[in-house]
Scaffold this motif. Structure first.
Motif, short mmCIF file in Angstrom:
data_model
loop_
_atom_site.label_atom_id
_atom_site.label_comp_id
_atom_site.label_asym_id
_atom_site.label_seq_id
_atom_site.Cartn_x
_atom_site.Cartn_y
_atom_site.Cartn_z
N LEU A 59 0.83 -1.20 0.00
CA LEU A 59 0.00 0.00 0.00
C LEU A 59 0.86 1.25 0.00
CD1 LEU A 59 -2.75 1.42 0.31
CD2 LEU A 59 -2.53 1.13 2.79
N PHE A 60 1.92 1.23 0.77
CA PHE A 60 2.86 2.36 0.80
C PHE A 60 3.44 2.62 -0.58
CE2 PHE A 60 7.16 4.01 1.29
CZ PHE A 60 6.98 5.07 2.16
N LEU A 61 3.84 1.54 -1.26
CA LEU A 61 4.41 1.66 -2.60
C LEU A 61 3.39 2.22 -3.59
CD1 LEU A 61 6.49 -1.14 -4.32
CD2 LEU A 61 4.66 -0.01 -5.56
N ALA A 62 2.16 1.72 -3.52
CA ALA A 62 1.14 2.11 -4.49
C ALA A 62 0.74 3.57 -4.37
CB ALA A 62 -0.09 1.22 -4.33
N VAL A 63 0.88 4.14 -3.17
CA VAL A 63 0.47 5.53 -2.96
C VAL A 63 1.65 6.48 -2.98
CG1 VAL A 63 -0.67 7.13 -1.37
CG2 VAL A 63 -1.55 4.79 -1.64
N GLN A 64 2.69 6.15 -2.24
CA GLN A 64 3.80 7.08 -2.06
C GLN A 64 4.66 7.24 -3.31
OE1 GLN A 64 7.33 6.23 -1.64
NE2 GLN A 64 7.89 8.38 -1.35
N VAL A 65 4.97 6.14 -3.99
CA VAL A 65 5.87 6.20 -5.14
C VAL A 65 5.30 7.06 -6.27
CG1 VAL A 65 6.95 4.82 -6.97
CG2 VAL A 65 7.08 4.06 -4.60
N PRO A 66 4.03 6.89 -6.70
CA PRO A 66 3.51 7.78 -7.74
C PRO A 66 3.52 9.26 -7.33
CG PRO A 66 2.10 5.85 -7.52
CD PRO A 66 3.05 5.82 -6.37
N PHE B 223 14.00 1.89 -8.68
CA PHE B 223 14.70 2.23 -7.43
C PHE B 223 13.71 2.49 -6.31
CE2 PHE B 223 18.78 3.97 -9.61
CZ PHE B 223 19.17 2.67 -9.87
N SER B 224 12.62 3.17 -6.61
CA SER B 224 11.62 3.49 -5.59
C SER B 224 10.90 2.23 -5.11
CB SER B 224 10.62 4.50 -6.15
OG SER B 224 11.27 5.70 -6.54
N ILE B 225 10.62 1.32 -6.02
CA ILE B 225 9.98 0.05 -5.63
C ILE B 225 10.88 -0.73 -4.69
CG2 ILE B 225 9.27 -2.20 -6.51
CD1 ILE B 225 8.20 -0.77 -8.99
N ILE B 226 12.15 -0.82 -5.03
CA ILE B 226 13.10 -1.54 -4.17
C ILE B 226 13.18 -0.87 -2.81
CG2 ILE B 226 15.52 -2.16 -3.89
CD1 ILE B 226 15.69 -2.39 -6.94
N GLY B 227 13.24 0.47 -2.79
CA GLY B 227 13.30 1.18 -1.52
C GLY B 227 12.05 1.00 -0.68
#
Length: 303
Positions: free
Chosen positions: A85-92, A230-234
């Protein structure tokens, strides 16, 4: 009859062998360090993951039992769902902000562009521990900025460290830390665009929005893909921010808040080194698969 003169045999040359040895000599230090700090820990983690250490019975070989346990562990799935959930919201959001800033700086119409670019990038130079502590104290309702505003204005602002808002608060910290880094990647790509394309677009009467859509955004597909990976890995490796905020918000951040924090807690607090290695291996595979799928999709779109 044709005369047969003395045959000249080619002397075996050692140039290729020398080049080969020279290449290995140059790469040997890197390969040694790579094997020591990357391959060896992975191999050791795989070794640990197929054993189980108990107070009674000692260490025994259990095969894939640890992996089966992890795949049915509700705490592990809770942690994985949280970082997803963090990835799906924060990365974009972070990449969108980085894109807007890069386009603004590259436009040449931003006053003080050099100072603005450095200011946006500066948070990336702040260590994650310092940044998290700083934001953690700003979030405090009793000792920080939120608490001071409530006291000064007589309001009741929501607690950023509450269980409902803690993930968004961590997302804000990570965005503040890395938006400048991603902006620099995108801005560097914009600086290598051939100026002739802009001149041709100006002659054709194209406006700024048309130039962005037809020239700049296509040039950013590759860099955006790199920044996304890079953001997904982080995001999957999220550890520093929740680990540090745990002391400030113990009721909001559990020991299994993220997979990495869960593995850390299992290893150092629960003395379950084997199961912690299993969780780490699974997360490594999940991260690799997701990053590969995103890369594959990006390559197909570019083609």
């Amino acid at each position: 009859m044709a005369s047969t003169g003395p045959t000249h045999r080619r002397r075996p040359t050692t140039t290729g062998a020398r080049r080969s040895r020279a290449g290995w000599q140059f790469t040997a230090p890197f390969l040694a360090v790579f094997a020591l700090v990357f391959l060896a820990p992975i191999a050791y983690s795989l070794y640990l993951s197929v054993f189980r250490t108990q107070l009674v019975g000692g260490t025994t070989f259990v095969g894939l039992d640890n992996y089966a346990k992890a795949l049915t562990d509700p705490q592990f799935w809770s942690a994985l769902g949280r970082v997803t959930l963090f990835l799906a919201v924060q990365v974009p959001i972070m990449l969108f902000l980085a894109l807007l800033i890069a386009l603004a700086v590259d436009s040449g119409r931003l006053y003080g562009a050099a100072f603005f670019r450095i200011s946006v990038f500066l948070p990336y130079a702040v260590p994650a521990v310092v940044a998290t502590l700083m934001w953690g104290f700003l979030y405090g309702t009793r000792f920080g900025l939120v608490g001071n505003l409530n006291e000064a204005l007589g309001t009741a602002l929501p607690d950023p460290l509450s269980p409902d808002l803690i993930l968004a608060s961590i997302g804000n910290i990570v965005t503040w830390e890395f938006v400048g880094y991603n902006m620099l990647i995108l801005y560097s790509a914009l600086r290598v665009v051939n100026p002739v394309l802009y001149e041709a677009a100006a002659i054709d009467g194209a406006g700024q929005l048309r130039i962005i859509a037809a020239i700049k955004l296509p040039a950013l597909r590759g860099p955006l893909l790199v920044a996304t990976i890079f953001s997904i890995i982080g995001s999957f490796h999220l550890f520093n921010e929740p680990s540090i905020l745990q002391t400030l918000a113990p009721n909001s951040i559990t020991t299994y808040f993220t997979p990495n924090l869960y593995a850390y807690s299992l290893s150092f607090a629960g003395q379950q080194v084997n199961y912690a290695a299993t969780v780490a291996i699974i997360m490594g595979v999940v991260t690799m698969v997701v990053a590969y799928l995103v890369q594959l999709r990006g390559i197909r779109k570019a083609a």
